[in-house]
Design a protein around this motif. Structure first.
Motif, mmCIF file in Angstrom:
data_model
loop_
_atom_site.group_PDB
_atom_site.id
_atom_site.type_symbol
_atom_site.label_atom_id
_atom_site.label_comp_id
_atom_site.label_asym_id
_atom_site.label_seq_id
_atom_site.Cartn_x
_atom_site.Cartn_y
_atom_site.Cartn_z
ATOM 1 N N ILE A 159 5.598 86.236 44.503
ATOM 2 C CA ILE A 159 4.275 86.346 43.869
ATOM 3 C C ILE A 159 3.976 85.092 43.052
ATOM 4 O O ILE A 159 2.870 84.528 43.106
ATOM 5 C CB ILE A 159 4.202 87.610 42.981
ATOM 6 C CG1 ILE A 159 4.153 88.873 43.866
ATOM 7 C CG2 ILE A 159 2.977 87.561 42.061
ATOM 8 C CD1 ILE A 159 4.331 90.163 43.110
ATOM 9 N N LYS A 160 4.992 84.620 42.326
ATOM 10 C CA LYS A 160 4.821 83.416 41.506
ATOM 11 C C LYS A 160 4.576 82.182 42.383
ATOM 12 O O LYS A 160 3.688 81.364 42.112
ATOM 13 C CB LYS A 160 6.075 83.206 40.650
ATOM 14 C CG LYS A 160 5.954 82.040 39.683
ATOM 15 C CD LYS A 160 7.208 81.916 38.836
ATOM 16 C CE LYS A 160 7.078 80.701 37.889
ATOM 17 N NZ LYS A 160 8.294 80.537 37.077
ATOM 18 N N LYS A 161 5.361 82.048 43.486
ATOM 19 C CA LYS A 161 5.227 80.898 44.383
ATOM 20 C C LYS A 161 3.846 80.844 45.030
ATOM 21 O O LYS A 161 3.192 79.805 45.079
ATOM 22 C CB LYS A 161 6.292 80.956 45.488
ATOM 23 C CG LYS A 161 7.647 80.442 45.065
ATOM 24 C CD LYS A 161 8.596 80.455 46.252
ATOM 25 C CE LYS A 161 9.973 79.903 45.863
ATOM 26 N NZ LYS A 161 10.911 79.928 47.017
ATOM 27 N N ILE A 162 3.404 81.997 45.517
ATOM 28 C CA ILE A 162 2.101 82.042 46.178
ATOM 29 C C ILE A 162 0.981 81.766 45.177
ATOM 30 O O ILE A 162 -0.014 81.113 45.500
ATOM 31 C CB ILE A 162 1.904 83.399 46.897
ATOM 32 C CG1 ILE A 162 2.854 83.472 48.093
ATOM 33 C CG2 ILE A 162 0.464 83.577 47.368
ATOM 34 C CD1 ILE A 162 2.854 84.802 48.807
ATOM 35 N N GLY A 163 1.161 82.243 43.940
ATOM 36 C CA GLY A 163 0.184 81.936 42.889
ATOM 37 C C GLY A 163 0.060 80.434 42.668
ATOM 38 O O GLY A 163 -1.051 79.891 42.544
ATOM 39 N N GLU A 164 1.206 79.739 42.639
ATOM 40 C CA GLU A 164 1.215 78.280 42.468
ATOM 41 C C GLU A 164 0.575 77.578 43.669
ATOM 42 O O GLU A 164 -0.164 76.593 43.523
ATOM 43 C CB GLU A 164 2.648 77.776 42.285
ATOM 44 C CG GLU A 164 3.263 78.111 40.934
ATOM 45 C CD GLU A 164 2.497 77.490 39.781
ATOM 46 O OE1 GLU A 164 2.056 76.335 39.923
ATOM 47 O OE2 GLU A 164 2.312 78.169 38.759
ATOM 48 N N MET A 165 0.871 78.085 44.867
ATOM 49 C CA MET A 165 0.290 77.496 46.077
ATOM 50 C C MET A 165 -1.231 77.637 46.078
ATOM 51 O O MET A 165 -1.968 76.725 46.482
ATOM 52 C CB MET A 165 0.883 78.166 47.324
ATOM 53 C CG MET A 165 2.337 77.777 47.585
ATOM 54 S SD MET A 165 3.150 78.837 48.803
ATOM 55 C CE MET A 165 2.419 78.236 50.306
ATOM 56 N N LEU A 166 -1.718 78.774 45.613
ATOM 57 C CA LEU A 166 -3.161 78.984 45.528
ATOM 58 C C LEU A 166 -3.808 77.994 44.552
ATOM 59 O O LEU A 166 -4.864 77.421 44.836
ATOM 60 C CB LEU A 166 -3.458 80.420 45.081
ATOM 61 C CG LEU A 166 -3.561 81.464 46.195
ATOM 62 C CD1 LEU A 166 -3.590 82.864 45.608
ATOM 63 C CD2 LEU A 166 -4.800 81.221 47.037
ATOM 64 N N LYS A 167 -3.152 77.803 43.416
ATOM 65 C CA LYS A 167 -3.674 76.832 42.441
ATOM 66 C C LYS A 167 -3.727 75.432 43.037
ATOM 67 O O LYS A 167 -4.691 74.679 42.826
ATOM 68 C CB LYS A 167 -2.797 76.829 41.180
ATOM 69 C CG LYS A 167 -2.958 78.068 40.317
ATOM 70 C CD LYS A 167 -2.026 77.997 39.119
ATOM 71 C CE LYS A 167 -2.098 79.280 38.298
ATOM 72 N NZ LYS A 167 -1.157 79.258 37.161
ATOM 73 N N GLN A 168 -2.665 75.059 43.804
ATOM 74 C CA GLN A 168 -2.612 73.733 44.427
ATOM 75 C C GLN A 168 -3.725 73.584 45.471
ATOM 76 O O GLN A 168 -4.374 72.533 45.553
ATOM 77 C CB GLN A 168 -1.242 73.527 45.096
ATOM 78 C CG GLN A 168 -1.083 72.190 45.800
ATOM 79 C CD GLN A 168 -1.276 71.009 44.872
ATOM 80 O OE1 GLN A 168 -0.776 70.987 43.749
ATOM 81 N NE2 GLN A 168 -2.046 70.011 45.325
ATOM 82 N N ARG A 169 -3.957 74.654 46.251
ATOM 83 C CA ARG A 169 -5.027 74.609 47.257
ATOM 84 C C ARG A 169 -6.391 74.438 46.569
ATOM 85 O O ARG A 169 -7.247 73.705 47.061
ATOM 86 C CB ARG A 169 -5.033 75.885 48.104
ATOM 87 C CG ARG A 169 -3.846 76.024 49.039
ATOM 88 C CD ARG A 169 -3.907 74.999 50.167
ATOM 89 N NE ARG A 169 -2.794 75.133 51.070
ATOM 90 C CZ ARG A 169 -1.605 74.574 50.889
ATOM 91 N NH1 ARG A 169 -1.379 73.826 49.817
ATOM 92 N NH2 ARG A 169 -0.642 74.736 51.773
ATOM 93 N N GLN A 170 -6.571 75.105 45.456
ATOM 94 C CA GLN A 170 -7.840 74.995 44.729
ATOM 95 C C GLN A 170 -8.046 73.572 44.191
ATOM 96 O O GLN A 170 -9.153 73.023 44.254
ATOM 97 C CB GLN A 170 -7.875 76.013 43.579
ATOM 98 C CG GLN A 170 -8.064 77.448 44.072
ATOM 99 C CD GLN A 170 -7.779 78.491 43.009
ATOM 100 O OE1 GLN A 170 -7.199 78.184 41.965
ATOM 101 N NE2 GLN A 170 -8.160 79.734 43.275
ATOM 102 N N ARG A 171 -6.971 72.976 43.699
ATOM 103 C CA ARG A 171 -7.061 71.594 43.200
ATOM 104 C C ARG A 171 -7.377 70.637 44.352
ATOM 105 O O ARG A 171 -8.215 69.737 44.218
ATOM 106 C CB ARG A 171 -5.744 71.189 42.521
ATOM 107 C CG ARG A 171 -5.521 71.805 41.160
ATOM 108 C CD ARG A 171 -4.396 71.104 40.416
ATOM 109 N NE ARG A 171 -3.112 71.322 41.062
ATOM 110 C CZ ARG A 171 -2.270 72.304 40.742
ATOM 111 N NH1 ARG A 171 -2.598 73.186 39.812
ATOM 112 N NH2 ARG A 171 -1.116 72.431 41.365
ATOM 113 N N THR A 172 -6.685 70.835 45.508
ATOM 114 C CA THR A 172 -6.911 69.977 46.672
ATOM 115 C C THR A 172 -8.351 70.102 47.177
ATOM 116 O O THR A 172 -8.989 69.112 47.534
ATOM 117 C CB THR A 172 -5.939 70.343 47.812
ATOM 118 O OG1 THR A 172 -4.599 70.268 47.329
ATOM 119 C CG2 THR A 172 -6.096 69.404 48.993
ATOM 120 N N LEU A 173 -8.852 71.335 47.175
ATOM 121 C CA LEU A 173 -10.222 71.572 47.641
ATOM 122 C C LEU A 173 -11.226 70.843 46.743
ATOM 123 O O LEU A 173 -12.184 70.227 47.226
ATOM 124 C CB LEU A 173 -10.506 73.082 47.639
ATOM 125 C CG LEU A 173 -11.812 73.540 48.302
ATOM 126 C CD1 LEU A 173 -11.833 73.149 49.765
ATOM 127 C CD2 LEU A 173 -12.001 75.046 48.137
#
Length: 423
Positions: A159-173
Motif C-alpha cells: 500500500i505504501k509503495k503504490i502510494g509513492e508510485m502514484l505520487k511520482q506519476r502525478q509529479r511526472t504528469l
C-alpha cells in the motif's frame, strides 16, 4: 492474493508499453540534437562568409538550407508535443491501474483487520494455539499465525509503495504538462524565425532576379563545366579499367612509347594527356584492400560543412522554369577548409576544369570518389591515400566556399548523401 497478483501483472504490462515509448523519446531527442548541430553549422559558415555572400547563388542556397533546418526544428517540436500527449495518456492509464490496485489492497487489508477483530472477541491468539488437539496441530496453528502476520505487513508495505508510485506519476504528469506548454511556446517563436528567414529569402531572390541574364550565363557555364567533369572522369575510369587488363610487358612498352611521344610533341596540353595515359598504364592492379561498398552510411565527410545542393534534377533556386542537375552534392564549408579523402584508395586523376577549378578523382576498387572545386591539390596521380588524408582545400563557387562531391560505381553516379556517416 490471486486478485492482487492479477493487478500487479496488469501494471507490469502497462509499464512495459511505457518503456517501449521511451525508445521513441530517445530517437526524437537524437534527431533534435542533430538538427540543432546542422543549424549551428549553417550559421557558423554564414557568419564566416557574410561579406562575400551578398545576393549570390551560394547565399540563397545557404538560406534555403537554413529554412529547411528551421522547418525541421518546428516539425520535431510538434512531434515532441504529440509524443508527450501519448506519454501523458499512458501515465494517466498507469495512475488508474495503480488506484485500482490501491483500492483492492486497502479493501483486502480492511477485511483482514475486521476478521481479526471479530475473532479476537471470541478467542485470543494464545487461546487459539492452546486449544489445539495435538502438538502437530499446535505447530500448524503457530505457522498459520506467523504467515498471517507477515501477510499483513506485506499488505501495508505494498500500500505504501503504490502510494509513492502514484505520487511520482502525478509529479511526472505535471512535468509533462509544463514541458508541453513550453514546446507550444517554442513553436510559436520558431515560426516567427522561419517567417523572417522566408522574407530574407524573398529579398535575395528579388536581388538575384535583377541579374537574370548573368545567372543564365553562369548556368550555361556550370552545365559546360559539369559536362567536362563527366567526360574527364569517364575517360579516366575507362583507361584505368583497360589498363587493369593489359599484361605487365605491354604496360612497360606503353610507358616507353608515351615517354618518346612526350619528347616529340610540342603542344603542352598533348604532353599532359600523354603523361596521364602513361601514369594510368603503370597503375598497380591492387587498388584498395578495403570494401568500399560495405561502408555505406559510414563514410567520412570530405569537408566539414553542410549540403547546399542535393543530388539529381531539381528546380533552379532562382530562375523559374529552369532545372539544374547535380551528379553529386555541393557542400558549403568555411574558407580554406581542408578537403579530405573519404576512404583509402589511389589517386586516379587530377584535372583543371574551368568553373570547377581543380578536380581530384580517387579509386577505391570499382568505386570512385570525385572532389571538384579545390583551390589547391596536395596529392599526385597514382599516389596511395589514406582515410581522411588531406587532398586539397575548398575553393569559392557562386560566392561561397564549396566543393562538389561525387561517388561513382564504375560508370554509374550514386547519391553521396546516404553514403556519408553522421558527424
Amino acid at each position: 492474493m490471486k486478485k492482487y497478483s492479477i493487478l500487479i501483472f496488469a501494471f507490469l504490462l502497462t509499464f512495459s508499453t511505457f518503456a517501449q515509448k521511451q525508445k521513441s523519446r530517445a530517437a526524437l531527442e537524437s534527431d533534435k540534437k542533430k538538427n540543432l548541430q546542422k543549424i549551428a553549422q549553417v550559421k557558423k559558415i554564414l557568419n564566416e562568409t557574410q561579406k562575400e555572400k551578398q545576393n549570390t547563388l551560394g547565399h540563397i542556397k545557404a538560406i534555403n538550407q537554413q529554412i529547411d533546418n528551421q522547418q525541421n526544428k518546428i516539425n520535431l517540436a510538434l512531434e515532441d508535443i504529440e509524443l508527450i500527449k501519448v506519454e501523458m495518456l499512458e501515465i494517466q492509464k498507469a495512475q488508474s491501474d495503480l488506484f485500482k490496485q490501491l483500492n483492492a489492497l486497502q479493501t483486502e487489508y480492511s477485511e483482514t483487520i475486521y476478521r481479526e477483530s471479530k475473532n479476537s472477541n471470541k478467542l485470543t491468539k494464545m487461546g487459539f494455539l492452546f486449544s489445539s488437539g495435538s502438538i502437530n496441530e499446535l505447530f500448524l496453528r503457530y505457522k498459520y499465525l506467523e504467515q498471517y502476520t507477515e501477510n499483513r505487513k506485506h499488505q501495508l508495505l505494498q500500500i505504501k509503495k503504490i502510494g509513492e508510485m502514484l505520487k511520482q506519476r502525478q509529479r511526472t504528469l505535471l512535468e509533462k504538462k509544463i514541458t508541453q506548454q513550453n514546446l507550444i511556446n517554442i513553436v510559436k517563436i520558431e515560426a516567427k524565425s522561419l517567417e523572417a528567414l522566408r522574407e530574407k529569402q524573398d529579398l535575395i531572390v528579388k536581388g538575384l532576379n535583377e541579374k537574370e541574364s548573368d545567372l543564365k550565363s553562369e548556368l550555361e557555364k556550370s552545365k559546360a563545366a559539369l559536362t567536362s567533369l563527366n567526360s574527364v572522369i569517364s575517360n579516366a575510369i575507362e583507361k584505368e579499367q583497360k589498363a587493369r587488363k593489359v599484361p605487365a610487358s605491354r604496360k612497360e612498352k606503353q610507358i616507353e612509347i608515351a615517354e618518346r611521344e612526350k619528347k616529340i610533341l610540342g603542344d603542352r596540353e598533348s604532353k599532359k594527356a600523354v603523361v596521364k595515359e602513361a601514369e594510368t598504364a603503370s597503375r598497380p592492379n591492387k587498388i584498395s584492400s578495403k570494401n568500399f561498398g560495405a561502408s555505406k552510411a559510414r563514410l567520412a565527410w570530405p569537408v566539414d560543412g553542410f549540403v547546399s545542393d542535393k543530388f539529381g534534377v531539381k528546380n533552379h533556386p532562382v530562375l523559374k522554369g529552369l532545372k539544374v542537375d547535380n551528379n553529386g552534392i555541393d557542400i558549403q564549408a568555411s574558407p580554406n577548409a581542408p578537403v579530405r579523402a573519404v576512404f583509402e584508395g589511389v589517386v586516379l586523376d587530377i584535372s583543371q576544369i574551368p568553373g570547377l577549378n581543380n578536380v581530384v578523382a580517387i579509386q577505391h576498387g570499382d568505386y570512385y570518389t570525385v572532389y571538384a572545386n579545390l583551390e589547391n591539390v596536395n596529392v599526385n596521380i597514382n599516389q596511395q591515400v589514406s582515410l581522411q588524408q588531406q587532398i586539397g582545400t575548398v575553393a569559392y563557387k557562386d560566392g561561397s566556399p564549396e566543393i562538389n562531391f561525387q561517388i561513382w560505381h564504375n560508370f554509374s553516379k550514386l547519391n553521396p548523401e546516404p553514403w556519408l556517416g553522421s558527424k
